[in-house]
Scaffold this motif. Structure first.
Motif, PDB file in Angstrom:
ATOM      1  N   ARG A  47      42.046  58.547  47.469  1.00  0.00           N
ATOM      2  CA  ARG A  47      42.666  57.915  46.304  1.00  0.00           C
ATOM      3  C   ARG A  47      43.888  57.142  46.771  1.00  0.00           C
ATOM      4  O   ARG A  47      44.734  57.665  47.481  1.00  0.00           O
ATOM      5  CB  ARG A  47      43.075  58.959  45.280  1.00  0.00           C
ATOM      6  CG  ARG A  47      43.769  58.337  44.050  1.00  0.00           C
ATOM      7  CD  ARG A  47      44.093  59.359  42.985  1.00  0.00           C
ATOM      8  NE  ARG A  47      42.857  59.940  42.501  1.00  0.00           N
ATOM      9  CZ  ARG A  47      42.666  61.262  42.349  1.00  0.00           C
ATOM     10  NH1 ARG A  47      43.617  62.113  42.637  1.00  0.00           N
ATOM     11  NH2 ARG A  47      41.513  61.713  41.901  1.00  0.00           N
ATOM     12  N   ASN A  52      51.317  48.923  39.746  1.00  0.00           N
ATOM     13  CA  ASN A  52      50.645  48.484  38.525  1.00  0.00           C
ATOM     14  C   ASN A  52      51.128  47.074  38.195  1.00  0.00           C
ATOM     15  O   ASN A  52      51.973  46.867  37.344  1.00  0.00           O
ATOM     16  CB  ASN A  52      50.940  49.457  37.379  1.00  0.00           C
ATOM     17  CG  ASN A  52      50.068  49.201  36.171  1.00  0.00           C
ATOM     18  OD1 ASN A  52      49.376  48.206  36.101  1.00  0.00           O
ATOM     19  ND2 ASN A  52      50.112  50.118  35.222  1.00  0.00           N
ATOM     20  N   LEU A  57      45.966  44.590  40.509  1.00  0.00           N
ATOM     21  CA  LEU A  57      44.770  44.904  39.733  1.00  0.00           C
ATOM     22  C   LEU A  57      43.644  43.928  40.068  1.00  0.00           C
ATOM     23  O   LEU A  57      42.501  44.325  40.271  1.00  0.00           O
ATOM     24  CB  LEU A  57      45.073  44.879  38.240  1.00  0.00           C
ATOM     25  CG  LEU A  57      43.871  45.085  37.317  1.00  0.00           C
ATOM     26  CD1 LEU A  57      43.197  46.429  37.579  1.00  0.00           C
ATOM     27  CD2 LEU A  57      44.311  44.971  35.869  1.00  0.00           C
ATOM     28  N   ALA A  60      42.329  44.803  43.468  1.00  0.00           N
ATOM     29  CA  ALA A  60      41.537  46.043  43.422  1.00  0.00           C
ATOM     30  C   ALA A  60      40.150  45.792  42.841  1.00  0.00           C
ATOM     31  O   ALA A  60      39.149  46.304  43.354  1.00  0.00           O
ATOM     32  CB  ALA A  60      42.274  47.115  42.619  1.00  0.00           C
ATOM     33  N   THR A  61      40.065  44.996  41.792  1.00  0.00           N
ATOM     34  CA  THR A  61      38.746  44.732  41.190  1.00  0.00           C
ATOM     35  C   THR A  61      37.879  43.875  42.113  1.00  0.00           C
ATOM     36  O   THR A  61      36.673  44.079  42.192  1.00  0.00           O
ATOM     37  CB  THR A  61      38.864  44.090  39.790  1.00  0.00           C
ATOM     38  OG1 THR A  61      39.616  42.890  39.883  1.00  0.00           O
ATOM     39  CG2 THR A  61      39.519  45.044  38.809  1.00  0.00           C
ATOM     40  N   LEU A  78      39.065  53.359  38.725  1.00  0.00           N
ATOM     41  CA  LEU A  78      40.346  52.682  38.596  1.00  0.00           C
ATOM     42  C   LEU A  78      41.049  53.275  37.385  1.00  0.00           C
ATOM     43  O   LEU A  78      40.506  53.255  36.282  1.00  0.00           O
ATOM     44  CB  LEU A  78      40.099  51.184  38.408  1.00  0.00           C
ATOM     45  CG  LEU A  78      41.177  50.197  38.741  1.00  0.00           C
ATOM     46  CD1 LEU A  78      41.772  50.398  40.111  1.00  0.00           C
ATOM     47  CD2 LEU A  78      40.620  48.786  38.624  1.00  0.00           C
ATOM     48  N   LEU A  87      48.911  52.451  39.393  1.00  0.00           N
ATOM     49  CA  LEU A  87      47.488  52.196  39.322  1.00  0.00           C
ATOM     50  C   LEU A  87      46.853  53.056  40.410  1.00  0.00           C
ATOM     51  O   LEU A  87      47.352  53.106  41.526  1.00  0.00           O
ATOM     52  CB  LEU A  87      47.269  50.712  39.603  1.00  0.00           C
ATOM     53  CG  LEU A  87      45.891  50.155  39.771  1.00  0.00           C
ATOM     54  CD1 LEU A  87      45.120  50.262  38.466  1.00  0.00           C
ATOM     55  CD2 LEU A  87      45.986  48.694  40.179  1.00  0.00           C
ATOM     56  N   LEU A  89      43.285  54.025  42.488  1.00  0.00           N
ATOM     57  CA  LEU A  89      41.908  53.657  42.829  1.00  0.00           C
ATOM     58  C   LEU A  89      41.328  54.781  43.670  1.00  0.00           C
ATOM     59  O   LEU A  89      41.833  55.066  44.754  1.00  0.00           O
ATOM     60  CB  LEU A  89      41.859  52.348  43.613  1.00  0.00           C
ATOM     61  CG  LEU A  89      40.486  51.953  44.172  1.00  0.00           C
ATOM     62  CD1 LEU A  89      39.464  51.747  43.051  1.00  0.00           C
ATOM     63  CD2 LEU A  89      40.596  50.710  45.041  1.00  0.00           C
TER      64      LEU A  89
END
Length: 111
Positions: A47, A52, A57, A60-61, A78, A87, A89
């Protein structure tokens, strides 16, 4: 590639990427892991705690989108801590995934 039980094998298929996309994915991996304020090992993966922020983000996506193409056996989660928390992941999978993830991202876990 599937195992006898019909689950995807613990193997990365980099042929899903063009050379350019593979290079970009490697850079995205490095950028994402270097933004992690903490990396925790889980029984079946790890993890990342990340800032954030919109750019993180998005990164990460993009990472999840590409990594799930070459490693379809991995699961991604997520999680946002509202309103200004970190955040998270998580990268996990079937038995053996922790070792695979440590090998796959090992050089990025050294920092």
């Amino acid at each position: 590639m599937k195992t006898k039980a019909g689950t995807p094998a613990l193997a990365c298929n980099l042929s899903v990427f063009t050379p350019e996309l593979r290079q970009q994915h490697e850079q995205d991996c490095s950028n994402l892991f270097h933004q992690a304020s903490q990396i925790r090992h889980l029984p079946r993966g790890l993890r990342l705690q990340l800032p954030n922020e919109p750019a993180t983000l998005s990164l990460a996506t993009t990472f999840v989108t590409h990594e799930s193409q070459c490693c379809p056996f991995l699961d991604f989660d997520l999680h946002f801590e509202p309103p200004y928390g970190e955040l998270e992941l998580s990268i996990t999978g079937p038995e053996g995934s922790r070792e695979f993830v440590k090998e796959e991202f090992g050089e990025l876990l050294q920092d």
